[in-house]
Design a protein around this motif. Structure first.
Motif, mmCIF file in Angstrom:
data_model
loop_
_atom_site.group_PDB
_atom_site.id
_atom_site.type_symbol
_atom_site.label_atom_id
_atom_site.label_comp_id
_atom_site.label_asym_id
_atom_site.label_seq_id
_atom_site.Cartn_x
_atom_site.Cartn_y
_atom_site.Cartn_z
ATOM 1 N N SER A 163 0.833 -1.196 0.000
ATOM 2 C CA SER A 163 0.000 0.000 0.000
ATOM 3 C C SER A 163 0.865 1.242 0.000
ATOM 4 C CB SER A 163 -0.918 -0.003 1.221
ATOM 5 O OG SER A 163 -0.160 0.053 2.409
ATOM 6 N N HIS A 164 0.267 2.349 -0.434
ATOM 7 C CA HIS A 164 0.959 3.620 -0.456
ATOM 8 C C HIS A 164 1.003 4.203 0.950
ATOM 9 C CE1 HIS A 164 -0.639 3.825 -4.820
ATOM 10 N NE2 HIS A 164 0.548 3.274 -4.796
ATOM 11 N N PRO A 165 1.967 5.073 1.227
ATOM 12 C CA PRO A 165 1.979 5.736 2.533
ATOM 13 C C PRO A 165 0.780 6.662 2.670
ATOM 14 C CG PRO A 165 3.577 6.739 1.069
ATOM 15 C CD PRO A 165 3.086 5.505 0.377
ATOM 16 N N PRO A 166 0.333 6.934 3.888
ATOM 17 C CA PRO A 166 -0.802 7.838 4.080
ATOM 18 C C PRO A 166 -0.504 9.235 3.526
ATOM 19 C CG PRO A 166 -0.346 6.604 6.081
ATOM 20 C CD PRO A 166 0.810 6.359 5.158
ATOM 21 N N GLN A 167 -1.402 9.739 2.688
ATOM 22 C CA GLN A 167 -1.197 11.042 2.061
ATOM 23 C C GLN A 167 -2.474 11.877 2.086
ATOM 24 O OE1 GLN A 167 0.420 9.789 -1.861
ATOM 25 N NE2 GLN A 167 2.259 10.923 -1.267
ATOM 26 N N VAL A 168 -2.282 13.189 2.254
ATOM 27 C CA VAL A 168 -3.359 14.167 2.156
ATOM 28 C C VAL A 168 -2.891 15.275 1.232
ATOM 29 C CG1 VAL A 168 -4.730 15.908 3.365
ATOM 30 C CG2 VAL A 168 -4.289 13.702 4.454
ATOM 31 N N ALA A 169 -3.755 15.694 0.309
ATOM 32 C CA ALA A 169 -3.462 16.827 -0.567
ATOM 33 C C ALA A 169 -4.483 17.931 -0.319
ATOM 34 C CB ALA A 169 -3.477 16.405 -2.026
ATOM 35 N N LEU A 170 -4.002 19.094 0.092
ATOM 36 C CA LEU A 170 -4.852 20.268 0.270
ATOM 37 C C LEU A 170 -4.863 21.054 -1.036
ATOM 38 C CD1 LEU A 170 -3.511 21.484 3.744
ATOM 39 C CD2 LEU A 170 -5.248 19.742 3.260
ATOM 40 N N LEU A 171 -6.042 21.431 -1.498
ATOM 41 C CA LEU A 171 -6.169 22.071 -2.799
ATOM 42 C C LEU A 171 -6.737 23.480 -2.685
ATOM 43 C CD1 LEU A 171 -7.702 19.095 -4.824
ATOM 44 C CD2 LEU A 171 -5.302 19.783 -4.678
ATOM 45 N N GLY A 172 -6.135 24.380 -3.451
ATOM 46 C CA GLY A 172 -6.680 25.729 -3.594
ATOM 47 C C GLY A 172 -7.352 25.892 -4.937
ATOM 48 N N GLY A 173 -7.866 24.811 -5.487
ATOM 49 C CA GLY A 173 -8.526 24.828 -6.784
ATOM 50 C C GLY A 173 -8.816 23.409 -7.217
ATOM 51 N N GLY A 174 -9.153 23.264 -8.493
ATOM 52 C CA GLY A 174 -9.523 21.959 -9.023
ATOM 53 C C GLY A 174 -10.683 22.094 -9.985
ATOM 54 N N VAL A 196 -10.061 9.895 -2.346
ATOM 55 C CA VAL A 196 -11.290 10.507 -1.834
ATOM 56 C C VAL A 196 -11.136 12.014 -1.985
ATOM 57 C CG1 VAL A 196 -12.675 10.986 0.211
ATOM 58 C CG2 VAL A 196 -11.894 8.658 -0.247
ATOM 59 N N TYR A 197 -12.042 12.621 -2.726
ATOM 60 C CA TYR A 197 -11.965 14.037 -3.100
ATOM 61 C C TYR A 197 -13.154 14.755 -2.449
ATOM 62 C CZ TYR A 197 -10.831 17.810 -6.503
ATOM 63 O OH TYR A 197 -10.457 18.985 -7.118
ATOM 64 N N VAL A 198 -12.890 15.669 -1.537
ATOM 65 C CA VAL A 198 -13.949 16.324 -0.761
ATOM 66 C C VAL A 198 -14.176 17.748 -1.269
ATOM 67 C CG1 VAL A 198 -14.725 16.995 1.542
ATOM 68 C CG2 VAL A 198 -13.343 14.926 1.237
ATOM 69 N N GLY A 199 -15.419 18.070 -1.508
ATOM 70 C CA GLY A 199 -15.766 19.378 -2.034
ATOM 71 C C GLY A 199 -15.902 20.441 -0.955
ATOM 72 N N GLY A 200 -16.094 21.675 -1.410
ATOM 73 C CA GLY A 200 -16.216 22.808 -0.507
ATOM 74 C C GLY A 200 -17.630 23.001 0.012
ATOM 75 N N GLY A 201 -17.739 23.924 0.963
ATOM 76 C CA GLY A 201 -19.024 24.214 1.588
ATOM 77 C C GLY A 201 -18.827 24.543 3.054
ATOM 78 N N ASN A 202 -19.631 23.950 3.904
ATOM 79 C CA ASN A 202 -19.603 24.233 5.328
ATOM 80 C C ASN A 202 -18.805 23.151 6.064
ATOM 81 O OD1 ASN A 202 -20.553 24.209 8.191
ATOM 82 N ND2 ASN A 202 -21.820 25.912 7.487
ATOM 83 N N THR A 203 -17.648 23.538 6.615
ATOM 84 C CA THR A 203 -16.761 22.574 7.276
ATOM 85 C C THR A 203 -17.425 21.941 8.496
ATOM 86 O OG1 THR A 203 -14.849 23.889 6.577
ATOM 87 C CG2 THR A 203 -14.472 22.232 8.270
ATOM 88 N N ALA A 204 -18.056 22.758 9.325
ATOM 89 C CA ALA A 204 -18.666 22.250 10.555
ATOM 90 C C ALA A 204 -19.780 21.258 10.247
ATOM 91 C CB ALA A 204 -19.204 23.404 11.396
ATOM 92 N N ASN A 205 -20.617 21.573 9.262
ATOM 93 C CA ASN A 205 -21.694 20.662 8.891
ATOM 94 C C ASN A 205 -21.147 19.359 8.320
ATOM 95 O OD1 ASN A 205 -23.404 22.688 9.669
ATOM 96 N ND2 ASN A 205 -24.183 23.154 7.625
ATOM 97 N N LEU A 206 -20.110 19.467 7.491
ATOM 98 C CA LEU A 206 -19.470 18.285 6.922
ATOM 99 C C LEU A 206 -19.019 17.329 8.015
ATOM 100 C CD1 LEU A 206 -16.698 18.234 4.208
ATOM 101 C CD2 LEU A 206 -16.194 17.378 6.467
ATOM 102 N N MET A 231 -6.284 11.209 0.395
ATOM 103 C CA MET A 231 -7.356 12.116 0.777
ATOM 104 C C MET A 231 -7.044 13.508 0.245
ATOM 105 S SD MET A 231 -9.309 10.108 2.450
ATOM 106 C CE MET A 231 -9.156 8.437 3.077
ATOM 107 N N CYS A 232 -8.034 14.172 -0.333
ATOM 108 C CA CYS A 232 -7.785 15.520 -0.840
ATOM 109 C C CYS A 232 -9.080 16.313 -0.825
ATOM 110 C CB CYS A 232 -7.200 15.464 -2.256
ATOM 111 S SG CYS A 232 -8.348 14.923 -3.540
ATOM 112 N N GLY A 233 -8.964 17.622 -1.069
ATOM 113 C CA GLY A 233 -10.152 18.441 -1.142
ATOM 114 C C GLY A 233 -9.846 19.913 -1.155
ATOM 115 N N ILE A 234 -10.865 20.688 -1.484
ATOM 116 C CA ILE A 234 -10.773 22.132 -1.611
ATOM 117 C C ILE A 234 -11.638 22.815 -0.566
ATOM 118 C CG2 ILE A 234 -12.605 22.062 -3.359
ATOM 119 C CD1 ILE A 234 -11.421 24.584 -4.602
ATOM 120 N N SER A 235 -11.152 23.914 0.007
ATOM 121 C CA SER A 235 -11.909 24.738 0.955
ATOM 122 C C SER A 235 -12.284 23.899 2.180
ATOM 123 C CB SER A 235 -13.124 25.348 0.250
ATOM 124 O OG SER A 235 -13.691 26.379 1.015
ATOM 125 N N ALA A 236 -13.583 23.659 2.418
ATOM 126 C CA ALA A 236 -13.961 22.782 3.528
ATOM 127 C C ALA A 236 -13.330 21.405 3.369
ATOM 128 C CB ALA A 236 -15.483 22.649 3.602
#
Length: 246
Positions: A2-13, A91-101, A124-129
């Motif tokens: 398996s691959h090492p645990p990775q997270v990508a933070l995105l400012g776009g997409g 897993v690609y997570v979209g933007g919106g309300n972080t607390a609600n998510l 794991m990756c995603g933009i904004s929230a």
């Protein structure tokens, strides 16, 4: 292996950019011939238009097998949900309300499944929230005015602030939160940038726009915020990257 645990933070997409550079970069990190890529639009309340935009952007890629996981109209039982999540490469997570998510994920037990998938090598990756959620805490407008949210999944240490250069008050408010200790030291992303973490440590930053940066923001010895722009690669169509920015 398996691959090492990775997270990508995105400012776009796909939701903000037409060139696909940041999405290409994310998929390249997974290093699998045909990727299972699951979009989570939870932060937007599973907005249909958002999910369709993801599918439009990813369904014609020869290297992808895209899907969307809806929780507001959930179809999968617990066992099927776990099997589905653990089968994903990205897993690609979209933007919106972080607390609600975060609240919705916890009600459905998805927070635990995402941790299990992350430990097993799912990127794991995603933009904004979708960037905020992976850290211990974040800078958010989930409650209206900009404020701090000391409540994340904790896959990354510290805090995250998206939209650092594009939303009025973001830079000043985040710097103040770090300076006063309300938020721990963390990472701020201009729009158009990306930051990759491997085993919880920053391993790469990229940008699709000249002058856009990822920043490390810490509290200095005098109780002020110390902000440092990090060097990174500039993404370009066809080559993927260019020279290292100062």
């Amino acid at each position: 292996m398996s691959h090492p645990p990775q997270v990508a933070l995105l400012g776009g997409g796909f939701s903000t950019d037409e060139d696909g550079l940041l999405d290409d970069w994310v998929l390249a990190q997974a290093r699998t011939h045909r990727l299972k890529v699951c979009f989570l639009p939870t932060a937007s309340g599973d907005a249909p238009g958002y999910a369709e935009k993801f599918l439009t952007a990813f369904r014609d890629r020869p290297d992808c097998e895209p899907s969307v996981l809806h929780l507001f109209d959930r179809k999968l039982g617990d066992d099927a949900l776990r099997t589905f999540v653990l089968a994903q490469d990205v897993v690609y997570v979209g933007g919106g309300n972080t607390a609600n998510l975060l609240a919705v994920w916890r009600v459905h037990g998805l927070d635990r499944l995402l941790r299990e998938a992350y430990d097993g090598g799912t990127l794991m990756c995603g933009i904004s929230a979708g960037a905020n959620c992976w850290a211990q805490s974040s800078h958010t407008d989930s409650f209206g005015p900009l404020t701090h949210l000391p409540d994340g999944l904790g896959l990354l240490p510290g805090s995250v602030c998206p939209h650092y250069d594009s939303e009025p008050g973001r830079r000043r408010s985040y710097r103040s939160a770090v300076a006063t200790g309300v938020l721990p030291a963390g990472w701020a992303l201009d729009d158009g940038t990306g930051a990759l973490f491997t085993n919880g440590r920053l391993t790469e930053t990229v940008s699709r726009a000249p002058g856009a940066h990822v920043y490390r923001v810490v509290r200095d010895g005098g109780g002020e915020a110390d902000e440092r722009a990090l060097p990174g690669r500039e993404l370009r169509r066809g080559t993927g990257t260019a020279g290292r920015r100062p």
